[in-house]
Design a protein around this motif. Structure first.
Motif, PDB file in Angstrom:
ATOM      1  N   GLU A  44       0.930  -1.181   0.310  1.00 20.77           N
ATOM      2  CA  GLU A  44      -0.200   0.013   0.014  1.00 20.77           C
ATOM      3  C   GLU A  44       0.783   1.299   0.240  1.00 20.77           C
ATOM      4  O   GLU A  44       0.773   1.925  -0.839  1.00 20.77           O
ATOM      5  CB  GLU A  44      -0.880  -0.051   1.573  1.00 20.77           C
ATOM      6  CG  GLU A  44      -2.606  -1.252   1.015  1.00 20.77           C
ATOM      7  CD  GLU A  44      -3.193  -1.118   2.475  1.00 20.77           C
ATOM      8  OE1 GLU A  44      -2.770   0.134   3.979  1.00 20.77           O
ATOM      9  OE2 GLU A  44      -3.908  -1.479   2.521  1.00 20.77           O
ATOM     10  N   ARG A  47       2.003   1.562  -3.407  1.00 26.38           N
ATOM     11  CA  ARG A  47       1.025   2.204  -4.717  1.00 26.38           C
ATOM     12  C   ARG A  47       1.101   3.607  -4.461  1.00 26.38           C
ATOM     13  O   ARG A  47       0.244   4.233  -5.058  1.00 26.38           O
ATOM     14  CB  ARG A  47       0.301   1.377  -3.862  1.00 26.38           C
ATOM     15  CG  ARG A  47       0.125   0.067  -4.568  1.00 26.38           C
ATOM     16  CD  ARG A  47      -1.154  -0.660  -5.573  1.00 26.38           C
ATOM     17  NE  ARG A  47      -2.019  -0.252  -4.472  1.00 26.38           N
ATOM     18  CZ  ARG A  47      -2.008  -1.609  -3.092  1.00 26.38           C
ATOM     19  NH1 ARG A  47      -1.473  -2.657  -3.275  1.00 26.38           N
ATOM     20  NH2 ARG A  47      -3.141  -0.471  -2.033  1.00 26.38           N
ATOM     21  N   ASP A  51       3.479   4.047  -7.170  1.00 29.64           N
ATOM     22  CA  ASP A  51       3.012   2.075  -8.006  1.00 29.64           C
ATOM     23  C   ASP A  51       4.720   2.069  -8.724  1.00 29.64           C
ATOM     24  O   ASP A  51       3.976   1.385  -9.602  1.00 29.64           O
ATOM     25  CB  ASP A  51       1.430   2.670  -9.110  1.00 29.64           C
ATOM     26  CG  ASP A  51       1.311   0.737  -8.895  1.00 29.64           C
ATOM     27  OD1 ASP A  51       1.878   0.143  -8.215  1.00 29.64           O
ATOM     28  OD2 ASP A  51       0.665   0.707  -9.731  1.00 29.64           O
ATOM     29  N   GLY A  72      -1.010  -6.250  -6.180  1.00 34.42           N
ATOM     30  CA  GLY A  72      -0.866  -4.714  -7.155  1.00 34.42           C
ATOM     31  C   GLY A  72       0.056  -4.106  -6.986  1.00 34.42           C
ATOM     32  O   GLY A  72      -0.158  -3.123  -7.502  1.00 34.42           O
ATOM     33  N   VAL A  73       1.291  -4.302  -6.780  1.00 35.27           N
ATOM     34  CA  VAL A  73       2.457  -3.842  -7.079  1.00 35.27           C
ATOM     35  C   VAL A  73       3.636  -4.761  -8.544  1.00 35.27           C
ATOM     36  O   VAL A  73       3.331  -5.983  -8.069  1.00 35.27           O
ATOM     37  CB  VAL A  73       3.579  -3.460  -6.265  1.00 35.27           C
ATOM     38  CG1 VAL A  73       2.949  -2.435  -5.217  1.00 35.27           C
ATOM     39  CG2 VAL A  73       3.771  -4.912  -5.427  1.00 35.27           C
TER      40      VAL A  73
END
Length: 220
Positions: A44, A47, A51, A72-73
């Protein structure tokens, strides 16, 4: 240039045990919610800072690299052991894995949004740590984040004949305050630290340090 003995020993060890190691640790994160929470917090932060790419340095068979990617990275892995990299590429063909040393990275200055050193400093001699942390600082972009994990203690653990293989290796335990001090000397500001008690197969408390390269510290 002659390769340092500790690098050769570490490479031989992990080349030898790569397949068994991957099988043993493939699901290691499943019953460690605190470890997963720290990785989630790290992702987090990355990002939120833009990111960019994240390097999992000392990635082994790639399961933590894949976990980061699922968060999500854009993560990729680097490992000293070519056999480990082969195992990781087979297991996660959609991700990038490179052979390399954390003390001399083939990466550009200021090129990473994040560095994960998940138990990858545990085979590094004490006198080499300042250079390793300076390398982390070099490759991190200003504002980039670092998460370091290691075992807590003063005496090394000697592991011999894992899974019946005729190899052995020392695992160096360290004190969080000492590691935090070395990170600070390298220009990496420690923002959080956590020590959890041993669980499962752990033989010592486990330390986690979250640090950041200050936003105004671009390489000259």
């Amino acid at each position: 240039m002659t390769e340092p003995e500790f690098l050769r020993t570490t490479r031989v060890f992990y080349d030898t045990v790569a397949v068994d190691y991957a099988d043993h640790f493939r699901d290691a994160m499943d019953d460690r919610p605190l470890d997963r929470a720290l990785l989630t917090a790290f992702a987090e932060q990355v990002r939120a800072a833009g990111d960019g790419p994240v390097a999992d340095l000392g990635c082994g068979p790639g399961h933590v690299t894949a976990h980061l990617n699922a968060l999500g990275v854009p993560a990729f892995g680097v490992d000293l052991s070519s056999r480990m990299v082969e195992v990781a590429r087979r297991a996660y063909p959609g991700l990038r894995f490179d052979v390399g040393s954390i003390s001399s990275l083939d990466l550009k200055d200021d090129s990473l949004a994040g560095v994960l050193a998940w138990y990858s400093i545990i085979h590094m001699p004490e006198e080499r740590l300042p250079d390793v942390f300076a390398e982390f600082h070099r490759v991190l972009a200003p504002g980039g984040h670092l998460l370091v994990a290691f075992q807590v203690g003063d005496e090394p653990l000697h592991l011999a004949r894992p899974w019946g293989h005729e190899v052995s290796l020392d695992f160096r335990r360290r004190r969080p305050d000492h590691v935090a001090g070395l990170l600070g000397q390298a220009g990496l500001a420690v923002r959080a630290r956590l020590v959890r008690e041993p669980e499962g197969p752990d033989t010592a408390p486990q330390a986690f340090l979250l640090a950041r390269k200050p936003a105004g510290s671009a390489e000259s």
